[in-house]
Design a protein around this motif. Structure first.
Motif, mmCIF file in Angstrom:
data_model
loop_
_atom_site.group_PDB
_atom_site.id
_atom_site.type_symbol
_atom_site.label_atom_id
_atom_site.label_comp_id
_atom_site.label_asym_id
_atom_site.label_seq_id
_atom_site.Cartn_x
_atom_site.Cartn_y
_atom_site.Cartn_z
ATOM 1 N N VAL A 237 0.817 -1.223 0.000
ATOM 2 C CA VAL A 237 0.000 0.000 0.000
ATOM 3 C C VAL A 237 0.849 1.271 0.000
ATOM 4 C CG1 VAL A 237 -1.678 1.334 1.325
ATOM 5 C CG2 VAL A 237 -2.047 -1.109 0.949
ATOM 6 N N PRO A 238 1.862 1.406 0.897
ATOM 7 C CA PRO A 238 2.680 2.629 0.838
ATOM 8 C C PRO A 238 3.426 2.778 -0.481
ATOM 9 C CG PRO A 238 3.004 1.460 2.921
ATOM 10 C CD PRO A 238 2.250 0.543 2.020
ATOM 11 N N TYR A 239 3.878 1.643 -1.051
ATOM 12 C CA TYR A 239 4.645 1.701 -2.295
ATOM 13 C C TYR A 239 3.772 2.168 -3.458
ATOM 14 C CZ TYR A 239 7.700 0.258 -6.102
ATOM 15 O OH TYR A 239 8.484 0.248 -7.224
ATOM 16 N N ILE A 240 2.591 1.547 -3.604
ATOM 17 C CA ILE A 240 1.678 1.937 -4.681
ATOM 18 C C ILE A 240 1.166 3.361 -4.464
ATOM 19 C CG2 ILE A 240 -0.523 1.444 -5.807
ATOM 20 C CD1 ILE A 240 1.663 -0.542 -6.483
ATOM 21 N N GLY A 241 0.880 3.710 -3.207
ATOM 22 C CA GLY A 241 0.415 5.066 -2.918
ATOM 23 C C GLY A 241 1.444 6.114 -3.306
ATOM 24 N N GLY A 242 2.715 5.850 -2.985
ATOM 25 C CA GLY A 242 3.760 6.788 -3.360
ATOM 26 C C GLY A 242 3.892 6.934 -4.857
ATOM 27 N N TRP A 243 3.739 5.818 -5.570
ATOM 28 C CA TRP A 243 3.820 5.858 -7.040
ATOM 29 C C TRP A 243 2.691 6.715 -7.621
ATOM 30 C CZ3 TRP A 243 0.473 4.178 -10.923
ATOM 31 C CH2 TRP A 243 1.005 4.122 -12.200
ATOM 32 N N ILE A 244 1.481 6.565 -7.060
ATOM 33 C CA ILE A 244 0.334 7.344 -7.555
ATOM 34 C C ILE A 244 0.546 8.834 -7.306
ATOM 35 C CG2 ILE A 244 -2.124 7.810 -7.212
ATOM 36 C CD1 ILE A 244 -2.490 4.829 -6.635
ATOM 37 N N PHE A 245 0.989 9.180 -6.091
ATOM 38 C CA PHE A 245 1.211 10.592 -5.780
ATOM 39 C C PHE A 245 2.306 11.185 -6.655
ATOM 40 C CE2 PHE A 245 -0.721 9.619 -1.521
ATOM 41 C CZ PHE A 245 -1.812 10.447 -1.695
ATOM 42 N N ARG A 246 3.318 10.386 -6.967
ATOM 43 C CA ARG A 246 4.387 10.888 -7.837
ATOM 44 C C ARG A 246 3.846 11.162 -9.236
ATOM 45 N NH1 ARG A 246 9.787 11.277 -7.946
ATOM 46 N NH2 ARG A 246 10.821 11.126 -9.950
ATOM 47 N N LYS A 247 2.984 10.274 -9.751
ATOM 48 C CA LYS A 247 2.393 10.483 -11.066
ATOM 49 C C LYS A 247 1.483 11.706 -11.081
ATOM 50 C CE LYS A 247 4.216 7.111 -13.382
ATOM 51 N NZ LYS A 247 5.121 7.385 -14.537
ATOM 52 N N LEU A 248 0.838 11.980 -9.956
ATOM 53 C CA LEU A 248 -0.035 13.155 -9.879
ATOM 54 C C LEU A 248 0.753 14.469 -9.821
ATOM 55 C CD1 LEU A 248 -2.736 11.905 -7.343
ATOM 56 C CD2 LEU A 248 -2.982 12.160 -9.817
ATOM 57 N N GLN A 249 2.048 14.355 -9.507
ATOM 58 C CA GLN A 249 2.944 15.520 -9.478
ATOM 59 C C GLN A 249 2.408 16.638 -8.571
ATOM 60 O OE1 GLN A 249 3.611 16.679 -13.549
ATOM 61 N NE2 GLN A 249 4.870 14.890 -13.982
ATOM 62 N N ILE A 250 2.087 16.244 -7.338
ATOM 63 C CA ILE A 250 1.529 17.228 -6.408
ATOM 64 C C ILE A 250 2.572 17.728 -5.416
ATOM 65 C CG2 ILE A 250 -0.763 16.208 -6.542
ATOM 66 C CD1 ILE A 250 -0.224 14.891 -3.865
ATOM 67 N N PHE A 251 3.820 17.252 -5.545
ATOM 68 C CA PHE A 251 4.817 17.621 -4.549
ATOM 69 C C PHE A 251 5.336 19.051 -4.725
ATOM 70 C CE2 PHE A 251 5.330 12.912 -4.490
ATOM 71 C CZ PHE A 251 4.780 12.763 -3.234
ATOM 72 N N ALA A 252 4.852 19.765 -5.742
ATOM 73 C CA ALA A 252 5.184 21.182 -5.848
ATOM 74 C C ALA A 252 4.469 21.974 -4.762
ATOM 75 C CB ALA A 252 4.794 21.701 -7.230
ATOM 76 N N CYS A 253 3.397 21.394 -4.201
ATOM 77 C CA CYS A 253 2.642 22.019 -3.110
ATOM 78 C C CYS A 253 3.350 21.688 -1.795
ATOM 79 C CB CYS A 253 1.208 21.491 -3.109
ATOM 80 S SG CYS A 253 0.277 21.904 -1.623
ATOM 81 N N ASN A 254 3.858 22.706 -1.113
ATOM 82 C CA ASN A 254 4.614 22.480 0.122
ATOM 83 C C ASN A 254 3.765 21.845 1.216
ATOM 84 O OD1 ASN A 254 7.020 23.510 -0.908
ATOM 85 N ND2 ASN A 254 6.459 25.617 -0.381
ATOM 86 N N SER A 255 2.499 22.241 1.298
ATOM 87 C CA SER A 255 1.615 21.668 2.318
ATOM 88 C C SER A 255 1.417 20.180 2.078
ATOM 89 C CB SER A 255 0.265 22.396 2.309
ATOM 90 O OG SER A 255 0.430 23.763 2.633
ATOM 91 N N CYS A 256 1.210 19.824 0.797
ATOM 92 C CA CYS A 256 1.040 18.406 0.449
ATOM 93 C C CYS A 256 2.315 17.628 0.758
ATOM 94 C CB CYS A 256 0.680 18.264 -1.029
ATOM 95 S SG CYS A 256 -0.875 19.067 -1.493
ATOM 96 N N LYS A 257 3.456 18.236 0.432
ATOM 97 C CA LYS A 257 4.730 17.563 0.662
ATOM 98 C C LYS A 257 4.956 17.312 2.143
ATOM 99 C CE LYS A 257 9.575 17.830 -0.710
ATOM 100 N NZ LYS A 257 10.588 18.620 -1.465
ATOM 101 N N ASP A 258 4.615 18.298 2.978
ATOM 102 C CA ASP A 258 4.791 18.139 4.421
ATOM 103 C C ASP A 258 3.928 17.005 4.969
ATOM 104 O OD1 ASP A 258 6.571 20.214 4.434
ATOM 105 O OD2 ASP A 258 5.080 21.735 4.993
ATOM 106 N N GLU A 259 2.723 16.833 4.403
ATOM 107 C CA GLU A 259 1.805 15.803 4.880
ATOM 108 C C GLU A 259 2.174 14.417 4.383
ATOM 109 O OE1 GLU A 259 -0.712 15.943 6.974
ATOM 110 O OE2 GLU A 259 -0.411 18.072 7.370
#
Length: 283
Positions: A237-259
Motif C-alpha cells: 500500500v505505501p509503495y503503490i500510494g507513493g507511485w500514484i502521488f508521484r504520477k499526480l505531481q503534487i509535490f510542488a505544493c509544500n503543504s502536500c509535501k509536508d503531509e
C-alpha cells in the motif's frame, strides 16, 4: 517459460521482494543467496541494455567518465559467470558450461571491446550498448512475420510485400504484451499514430477482519479508509500510494509535501528497493 517472463525474474524488484519476505520470516534466510544472484544478473542485464544517455541506476549510456566503472563491473561479471556450475535435474555429474553461459561471456567481452574502441579510439561521446544487440532485428522480423497471418517463413515476394506495408504504416507499431524483446525506442521521422502513454491505476481489495488504517485530511476529517491485515498489504500500500502521488505531481505544493513525505521508511520494501545512488528516495 517465455524469455520475456524469465528475464523479469532476474530483476531488482524480485531481489528486493525476497529480502522483504526474509525480513518478515516468510522465507528462509538461505533465500538471501538467491536474492544476491538475482541482483547480480539484473545488474548485468542493465549494463548491456543501456539505451539512454540519462538512464539511472546502471542503465545509462557508457561515457568517458563512466567507462572505467563499467569496464570494472563487466570484468567482475565475467568472473562471477565463470563460477557457475550446472547440476542435472535427475542427478549425475554437474556441468561447467552451458550455451547461455558462453553467450553471456561472449556478450560481455564484446561489450568491453566496443567500449574500448568506441570511446578511446573512435572518439565517440557515449555508447548505448543495447544498440549492439539483436533486439532491433528480432522486432523487425516479428512485424514481417505478423503480416498476412503469422507466416514463420515468408517467401521473397511475401517478404517484400510485408516490408512495403510496415514501412508505410506500421514501423512505429508498439510491441504486443508478452513479446520476448523490449521496444527498441526507434521512431519514424513523421509520426503516423498517436503514441501517448496512458497511466492505469490498480486497486487492492481488503481482506477479512482487517486492521483499519485511516487517511485523514488537513481539517481532521476522515477522507478514506484502507483495510489490510497482512504483510504483503502493509508493504504494498505505501509503495503503490507513493507511485500514484508521484504520477499526480503534487509535490510542488509544500503543504502536500509536508503531509505526505517522511524521512522514515514506512515499509521495508523502500529500504531494500531503494538504489544506493538515489538522493530523493525511490525514482
Amino acid at each position: 517459460m517465455k524469455v520475456s517472463l524469465a528475464a523479469q525474474v532476474f530483476s531488482h524488484s524480485v531481489a528486493s521482494g525476497m529480502r522483504v519476505l526474509v525480513d518478515h520470516d516468510r522465507m528462509e534466510k538461505s533465500a538471501l543467496q538467491t536474492a544476491e544472484f538475482v541482483e547480480k544478473v539484473n545488474e548485468m542485464f542493465d549494463i548491456l541494455n543501456s539505451a539512454s544517455l540519462f538512464g539511472k541506476h546502471g542503465k545509462g549510456a557508457v561515457t568517458e567518465e563512466s567507462a572505467e566503472t563499467v569496464l570494472s563491473q563487466l570484468s567482475a561479471a565475467q568472473e562471477f559467470i565463470l563460477t557457475w556450475r550446472f547440476s542435472p535435474v535427475r542427478g549425475g555429474r554437474s556441468k561447467t558450461t552451458m550455451p547461455f553461459k558462453e553467450g553471456w561471456l561472449l556478450s560481455i567481452e564484446s561489450a568491453k571491446r566496443i567500449i574500448h574502441f568506441g570511446l578511446r579510439e573512435a572518439g565517440v561521446s557515449y555508447l548505448c550498448l543495447r544498440r549492439f544487440s539483436q533486439d532491433h532485428v528480432e522486432n523487425f522480423f516479428s512485424m514481417v512475420r505478423g503480416r498476412n497471418g503469422f507466416n514463420e517463413k515468408p517467401e521473397l515476394h511475401a517478404f517484400l510485400g510485408a516490408l512495403r506495408s510496415i514501412s508505410a504504416g506500421k514501423m512505429e507499431r508498439k510491441l504486443a504484451n508478452g513479446t520476448n524483446c523490449e521496444d527498441d525506442g526507434d521512431a519514424m521521422a513523421v509520426e503516423i499514430r498517436d503514441l501517448r502513454e496512458k497511466v492505469t491505476a490498480a486497486s487492492t481489495s481488503a481482506a477479512e477482519q482487517p486492521q483499519q488504517h485511516r487517511a485523514v485530511s488537513a481539517d481532521g476529517d476522515v477522507a478514506t479508509e484502507i483495510a489490510f491485515d497482512n504483510v504483503e498489504a502493509t508493504e504494498v500500500v505505501p509503495y503503490i500510494g507513493g507511485w500514484i502521488f508521484r504520477k499526480l505531481q503534487i509535490f510542488a505544493c509544500n503543504s502536500c509535501k509536508d503531509e505526505l513525505v517522511t524521512d522514515e521508511s514506512p515499509a521495508r520494501t523502500f529500504t531494500h528497493k531503494n538504489f544506493e545512488d538515489s538522493r530523493y528516495g525511490l525514482t
